[in-house]
Design a protein around this motif. Structure first.
Motif, PDB file in Angstrom:
ATOM      1  N   LYS A 103       0.087   1.610  -0.442  1.00 50.60           N
ATOM      2  CA  LYS A 103      -0.948   0.968   0.369  1.00 50.60           C
ATOM      3  C   LYS A 103      -1.492  -0.262  -0.350  1.00 50.60           C
ATOM      4  O   LYS A 103      -1.755  -0.213  -1.558  1.00 50.60           O
ATOM      5  CB  LYS A 103      -2.096   1.947   0.638  1.00 50.60           C
ATOM      6  CG  LYS A 103      -1.665   3.225   1.337  1.00 50.60           C
ATOM      7  CD  LYS A 103      -2.793   4.240   1.369  1.00 50.60           C
ATOM      8  CE  LYS A 103      -2.339   5.561   1.990  1.00 50.60           C
ATOM      9  NZ  LYS A 103      -3.410   6.584   1.958  1.00 50.60           N
ATOM     10  N   ILE A 104      -1.651  -1.338   0.397  1.00 50.69           N
ATOM     11  CA  ILE A 104      -2.333  -2.531  -0.096  1.00 50.69           C
ATOM     12  C   ILE A 104      -3.649  -2.592   0.663  1.00 50.69           C
ATOM     13  O   ILE A 104      -3.656  -2.781   1.889  1.00 50.69           O
ATOM     14  CB  ILE A 104      -1.512  -3.821   0.145  1.00 50.69           C
ATOM     15  CG1 ILE A 104      -0.138  -3.710  -0.503  1.00 50.69           C
ATOM     16  CG2 ILE A 104      -2.269  -5.035  -0.373  1.00 50.69           C
ATOM     17  CD1 ILE A 104       0.949  -3.212   0.437  1.00 50.69           C
ATOM     18  N   VAL A 105      -4.769  -2.395  -0.019  1.00 48.67           N
ATOM     19  CA  VAL A 105      -6.067  -2.401   0.644  1.00 48.67           C
ATOM     20  C   VAL A 105      -6.778  -3.697   0.272  1.00 48.67           C
ATOM     21  O   VAL A 105      -6.906  -4.039  -0.900  1.00 48.67           O
ATOM     22  CB  VAL A 105      -6.902  -1.148   0.283  1.00 48.67           C
ATOM     23  CG1 VAL A 105      -7.121  -1.011  -1.217  1.00 48.67           C
ATOM     24  CG2 VAL A 105      -8.223  -1.141   1.035  1.00 48.67           C
ATOM     25  N   THR A 106      -7.205  -4.445   1.286  1.00 52.86           N
ATOM     26  CA  THR A 106      -7.750  -5.782   1.056  1.00 52.86           C
ATOM     27  C   THR A 106      -9.114  -5.937   1.708  1.00 52.86           C
ATOM     28  O   THR A 106      -9.340  -5.473   2.828  1.00 52.86           O
ATOM     29  CB  THR A 106      -6.787  -6.858   1.595  1.00 52.86           C
ATOM     30  OG1 THR A 106      -7.388  -8.148   1.455  1.00 52.86           O
ATOM     31  CG2 THR A 106      -6.430  -6.628   3.054  1.00 52.86           C
ATOM     32  N   CYS A 107     -10.013  -6.610   0.998  1.00 53.05           N
ATOM     33  CA  CYS A 107     -11.359  -6.843   1.532  1.00 53.05           C
ATOM     34  C   CYS A 107     -11.747  -8.312   1.473  1.00 53.05           C
ATOM     35  O   CYS A 107     -12.903  -8.655   1.729  1.00 53.05           O
ATOM     36  CB  CYS A 107     -12.396  -6.028   0.770  1.00 53.05           C
ATOM     37  SG  CYS A 107     -12.739  -6.661  -0.892  1.00 53.05           S
ATOM     38  N   GLY A 108     -10.809  -9.188   1.114  1.00 53.13           N
ATOM     39  CA  GLY A 108     -11.202 -10.592   1.009  1.00 53.13           C
ATOM     40  C   GLY A 108     -10.040 -11.470   0.612  1.00 53.13           C
ATOM     41  O   GLY A 108      -8.915 -10.996   0.411  1.00 53.13           O
TER      42      GLY A 108
END
Length: 438
Positions: free
Chosen positions: A328-333
């Motif tokens: 998983k690649i989790v991105t917030c910005g």
């Protein structure tokens, strides 16, 4: 300084605070609508030109709101975005909010008081507030959620009306007073000072949602997690949450000093990006994924199940490449740019997932604060400015001349105040609490 602020500093009782008048104005750090566009054509958009400190009017509060005397606040990158009027001027948010009704109309002003992290003392409550009272010591969650929106009962971040307080609303924390909804308030960690407690909520809870919460990557014990910017505002909390939750953090940093710092924080596996030989292209180098992947495997023997991503354009293609099959690649910005390029074969053929994450809901903020209050997660405060030098503090974040978090003293007259549980503080140790100050 107003009589009410002085009473807060002196430790006045709730009754005394209620009997002391709320001032008609207060000092705050703000941008001006008339200055939108001043950076057009400029390469260095120096926030010291657009961020001002001066007197502003005290607003009326709604029935579900409180006025908090801000003892300390913190600088986040959304303050930088606000001060350079990008990607859009935040006055557009205030105008839109102003059309939502009388409550929103208060926010549509010629100035925007910034700031999305803070700690302080409740000095006034609206008539509809039930669980908070004058005199309570609090930290503030920046998730501004309409509790009448049905989606908020599933996840506050899924409401169309959800706003980032101090970025998409006015009356933020870079001031002597701020205005918040009651469902933004959280009990202040008793063992921390005002400035230490002010610096954690936004970044720590954002990382919590990304890694731990049910809406993010849902990290498991033993998961290898690649953390970009391991000593940055987000990364410095992400590495702690991974370690605390039984995961294996691998931190990417930009210098040996930062590598040493993140190791002292408990992260065993650290990669200095300057030692990867990527050349001037950095992680845009088409071989960067293979090179970084080899470096990760040399440390932990496998690819990461989770990549903690917030840098964006520069690193995203590499993040997709290095994640484990099914990872998983989790991105917030996207602090290095919003348009991402990656080879989609490495996503679909290896069954990877990209998870978008934004902010956090109230429950996640409270759970994060619980970990901090228990001494399991520690603040990563590196430097403290005062309200008069808010522009200098924001410039330090803008130019990446910091590690961890940067705080402001707003009403607090000096550092080290507001500590109520000395016994817990001594048990945890100053070396952990003040690691980033060293």
């Amino acid at each position: 300084m107003s009589d009410l602020l002085q009473a807060v500093i002196n430790g006045a009782s709730p009754e005394e605070l209620l009997n002391t008048d709320l001032p008609e104005s207060f000092r705050a750090a703000y941008t001006l609508r008339d200055e939108v566009g001043i950076f057009e054509g400029q390469t260095d958009k120096d926030v010291r030109k657009s961020l001002h400190v001066g007197e502003v009017a005290m607003p009326e509060i709604a029935p579900d709101e409180c006025v908090v005397a801000v003892m300390s606040a913190a600088i986040n990158f959304n303050t930088v975005w606000s001060a350079i009027f990008e990607p859009v001027p935040t006055f557009a948010f205030l105008e839109k909010f102003g059309r939502s009704g009388p409550g929103g109309a208060r926010h549509d002003l010629p100035y925007h008081i910034l700031g999305s992290d803070g700690s302080g003392v409740v000095v006034r409550t609206g008539i509809g507030v039930k669980n908070w009272k004058v005199g309570d010591k609090v930290v503030i969650s920046p998730a501004y959620v309409d509790e009448e929106d049905h989606a908020s009962y599933d996840d506050g971040m899924m409401t169309e009306s959800q706003l980032a307080w101090g970025f998409e609303t006015n009356f933020g924390s870079l001031a002597e007073y701020c205005v918040v909804k009651a469902n933004q308030l959280i009990k202040k960690p008793a063992h921390l000072s005002w400035e230490e407690s002010a610096a954690s909520t936004l970044c720590a809870a954002t990382a919590y949602r990304m890694l731990v919460g049910s809406h993010g990557a849902q990290m498991k014990q033993g998961d290898v997690v690649l953390v970009w910017g391991g000593t940055g505002g987000l990364g410095s909390y992400a590495t702690q949450l991974v370690k605390n939750g039984g995961g294996i953090p691998v931190a990417v940093v930009g210098s040996e000093d930062k590598a040493a710092l993140v190791r002292r924080q408990g992260t065993e596996h650290v990669i200095n990006r300057n030692e990867l030989g990527l050349g001037p292209e950095g992680f845009r180098n088409r071989k960067a994924g293979r090179i970084l992947g080899e470096a990760i495997r040399s440390l932990v023997g496998e690819d990461p199940q989770i990549v903690f991503e917030y840098l964006g354009a520069e690193t995203f293609g590499t993040s997709v490449y290095v994640a484990k099959r099914g990872g998983k690649i989790v991105t917030c910005g996207s602090s290095t740019g919003y348009r991402h390029e990656y080879d989609n074969r490495f996503l679909w053929m290896r069954l990877k997932s990209i998870i978008g994450s934004h902010g956090f809901n109230y429950h996640e903020a409270v759970q994060t604060n619980r970990l901090i209050s228990l001494g399991m997660i520690h603040p990563t405060l590196s430097s403290v400015f005062d309200l008069d030098t808010a522009a200098d503090a924001t410039r330090a974040v803008q130019t990446n001349q910091h590690t961890g978090k940067v705080a402001l003293l707003c009403a607090a007259p000096s550092e080290g105040l507001g500590i109520d549980d000395r016994e817990l503080r001594e048990k945890i140790g100053e070396d952990k609490i003040n690691l980033y100050r060293s």
